[in-house]
Scaffold this active site. Structure first.
Site, PDB file in Angstrom:
ATOM      1  N   LYS A 122      30.270 -73.701  74.250  1.00 18.24           N
ATOM      2  CA  LYS A 122      30.008 -73.767  72.922  1.00 18.24           C
ATOM      3  C   LYS A 122      31.293 -72.872  72.235  1.00 18.24           C
ATOM      4  O   LYS A 122      31.178 -71.916  71.371  1.00 18.24           O
ATOM      5  CB  LYS A 122      28.834 -72.791  72.637  1.00 18.24           C
ATOM      6  N   ASP A 161      17.834 -67.894  76.168  1.00 20.18           N
ATOM      7  CA  ASP A 161      16.850 -68.195  74.899  1.00 20.18           C
ATOM      8  C   ASP A 161      15.560 -68.575  75.255  1.00 20.18           C
ATOM      9  O   ASP A 161      14.597 -68.638  74.813  1.00 20.18           O
ATOM     10  CB  ASP A 161      17.715 -68.946  73.862  1.00 20.18           C
TER      11      ASP A 161
HETATM   12 MG    MG Z   1      18.955 -70.746  69.422  1.00 18.21          MG
END
Ligand code: MG
Ligand code: ADP
Length: 592
Positions: A275, A310
């Site tokens: 990312k 996450d």
């Molecule tokens: Mg997220």
């Protein structure tokens, strides 16, 4: 209203007629009475003349105006006028023929182009087809790959990473905990107060900050000092308005959504950055340690006691609210899933784990691959153009990062090869210019003339004036892409349920216990987080519909999807709480 498959009538007609075309297609009811038209065998209109009158050729064009004052036959004037008139009439007739044939030619060409474009769309739709039979094959492939990934390291494209999280929050957690959520362009700091009873989150405060670009490619010290000093400011701000006793230890859960090889539930080694982050000195180092050192450097008294990603945070929050939650899925910019697995099914580390029972496994399912996935030439091109070809194949068909770009590629082909969009816009060549929220807005445009579609095509792709038929075509392309994505995500979820014997089929070794397993199907909750699922209604509906179709009427009511807002952050605080008392498993990693 909502456009689903079948409701989008593209037909085979031409794009909306231009002003020129409209003039050739004058409705018969509006034609002047005194010029009634007859169709000749060659399709051209012709004006009839009264049979009982002899009219000099030169007067033909004047006939309707002068019919009451016909000149006498044989006069010189008439002969002269006749010659000029004949030339004029022939000229007009030739010009009319040329114009007509040009227009007919244009019409025919457009009609052919439109047929070709519809064929391209049909081929695309066929290539993306996800009938229930195929989805069931994807379900089976997912379950089989999960098993392979648990048997040996590198045994599958699914990494099936250990998290060392054995105990999910039970609801009895009490006190104030902090969390840091670093997973993309923003990071968030949270303070969560727990009341000691299930679903008793008394309150939580959030501070969201963008990560300055230069820190994404700097050093680990710079990045973590920035995070720790922001955390310190947040803590001071929060504690200036609420009570905090000096004897109370501050504890923190860290959600770090990059590939990490966990060494315990509170420590792990960074495998690689994704990312847009490139901080070379961090790779191979313990992430918690980096954060803990930065916290100390900044003079803050706080203990990092959970390191998760996450999906695990989302599962933790789901389980906190409802103990039947055993699976969590992220469907946002990227996609991933984790679930609660029996420790003895994790064959690759049997004998190494010191705690029996269950463990959360982080699947890294974005990298799932199976020959049953419906892949088109557009997917192949997208993959080849990406910085990580042959990686994250499932993610590239499902997640918000990519859906808009698949649509852009289909529109580009239609525009370049088939010309229905008019001149090709250079914007269409810009990768990722059509972001998924824009695509969703076009897909969900419920105005009768698809005004929003026209606006986005104009403002984003610089197509100034797209006819209604072509707008409908774009909506249909969005529909095909989103439907496939949502249905594949549904198949992936049911693959997990199958692996843990909660899909009503009796698990991977189907058949023998199927009937028994159906009868005692347990209530199962799947926690979902991510902007694609929560903000895109049609995506959500397609996913839910496919879940019901695959599971069947009998089983589907036992499987419940619950959205966990802020799951990745709050979940980390919950795990910090549940790990503040529990013992922590560790494992020696042989390869680093
Ligand atoms: Mg997220
Ligand atoms: P992240 O995955 O980066 O943690 P989110 O869970 O908020 O962040 O998801 C953001 C992603 O969700 C965006 O990149 C986009 O692809 C998708 N998304 C956000 N809003 C919409 C929307 N209205 N329609 C469709 N997709 C959306």
């Amino acid at each position: 209203m909502m456009k689903k498959k079948g409701e989008i009538d593209l037909g085979l007609g031409l794009p909306r007629a231009s002003a020129v075309n409209r003039s050739t297609a004058w409705p018969s009811s509006r034609r002047p009475r005194h010029h009634p038209r007859r169709e000749t065998t060659d399709g051209h209109d012709k004006v009839p003349f009264p049979k009982d009158r002899k009219i000099p050729y030169g007067e033909i064009s004047q006939f309707s105006k002068r019919s009451k004052q016909m000149p006498r036959e044989g006069s010189e004037k008439v002969v002269y006028m006749g010659k000029v008139g004949v030339k004029l009439a022939v000229g007009c007739a030739v010009a009319a023929c040329v114009v007509a044939s040009v227009m007919v030619g244009r019409r025919v060409r457009r009609k052919r182009a439109w047929r070709r474009v519809v064929r391209v769309l049909e081929e695309f739709e066929e290539g993306c087809a996800t009938p229930v039979g195929r989805l069931r094959q994807v379900v089976d492939a997912m379950a089989v790959e999960m098993h392979a990934g648990l048997v040996s390291e590198g045994g599958s494209k699914l990494k099936m990473l250990l998290t060392f999280v054995h105990n999910l929050p039970s609801g009895s957690e009490k006190g104030t905990y902090y969390a840091l959520d670093l997973g993309g362009t923003n990071f968030r700091i949270l303070r969560v107060q727990l009341g000691g009873q299930r679903s008793a989150i008394i309150g939580h405060d959030v501070d969201r900050q963008p990560i300055p670009l230069h820190l994404m490619t700097g050093t680990s010290e710079e990045l973590f000092d920035f995070i720790a000093s922001s955390l310190k400011e947040f803590v001071e701000r929060e504690e200036s308005v609420s009570e905090h006793s000096k004897s109370e230890r501050r504890e923190l859960g860290f959600t770090f959504s990059f590939p990490v090889k966990q060494t315990s539930s509170s420590s792990g080694i960074l495998i690689k950055w994704t990312k847009g982050f490139v901080i070379e000195d961090m790779v191979g180092r313990d992430v918690s340690e980096c954060l803990q050192q930065a916290i100390s450097r900044n003079g803050l008294d706080m203990q990092v006691n959970a390191l998760i990603n996450d999906t695990v945070g989302t599962l933790a929050l789901g389980h906190y609210h409802d103990e039947d939650t055993v699976v969590a899925v992220i469907i946002g910019t990227g996609t991933n899933a984790c679930y609660l697995e029996r420790a003895d099914a994790i064959i690759k580390c049997q004998g190494l784990l010191t705690t029996p029972g269950d463990m959360v496994v982080n699947m890294e399912w974005g990298n799932f691959w199976s020959s049953h996935l419906p892949r088109t030439s557009y997917d192949i091109d997208l993959d080849a153009d990406s910085p990580n070809p042959n990686d994250q194949g499932f993610e590239k068909m499902i997640s918000g990062m990519y859906l808009g770009d698949i649509v852009r590629r289909v529109i580009l082909r239609m525009s370049e090869e088939l010309g229905v969009f008019g001149p090709v816009s250079s914007k269409l060549h810009v990768p990722f210019i059509l972001r998924t929220p824009l695509m969703a807005a076009m897909h969900e445009d419920d105005t009768p003339d698809l005004r929003e579609v026209a606006r986005i095509l104009r403002d984003t792709l610089e197509f100034p004036d797209i006819p209604l038929n072509v707008r409908k075509l774009v909506v249909k392309v969005c529909d095909v892409v989103t439907r496939r994505a949502a249905r594949l995500a549904a198949a992936g979820i049911i693959g997990i349920l199958k692996k843990i014997g909660r899909d009503g089929s009796g698990g991977i070794a189907r058949g023998k216990n199927e009937a028994a397993s159906r009868s005692k199907m347990r209530r199962t909750v799947v926690a979902v987080e991510g902007g694609l699922y929560t903000n895109y209604t049609l995506f959500r509906e397609y996913l839910n519909e496919a879940m019901s179709q695959i599971l069947g009427e009998e089983i589907a009511p036992s499987v419940i999807i619950k959205v966990m807002e802020d799951g990745s952050g709050i979940g980390a605080a919950l795990l910090a709480a549940s790990h503040s008392t529990s013992s922590v498993d560790t494992i020696q990693i042989p390869y680093m």
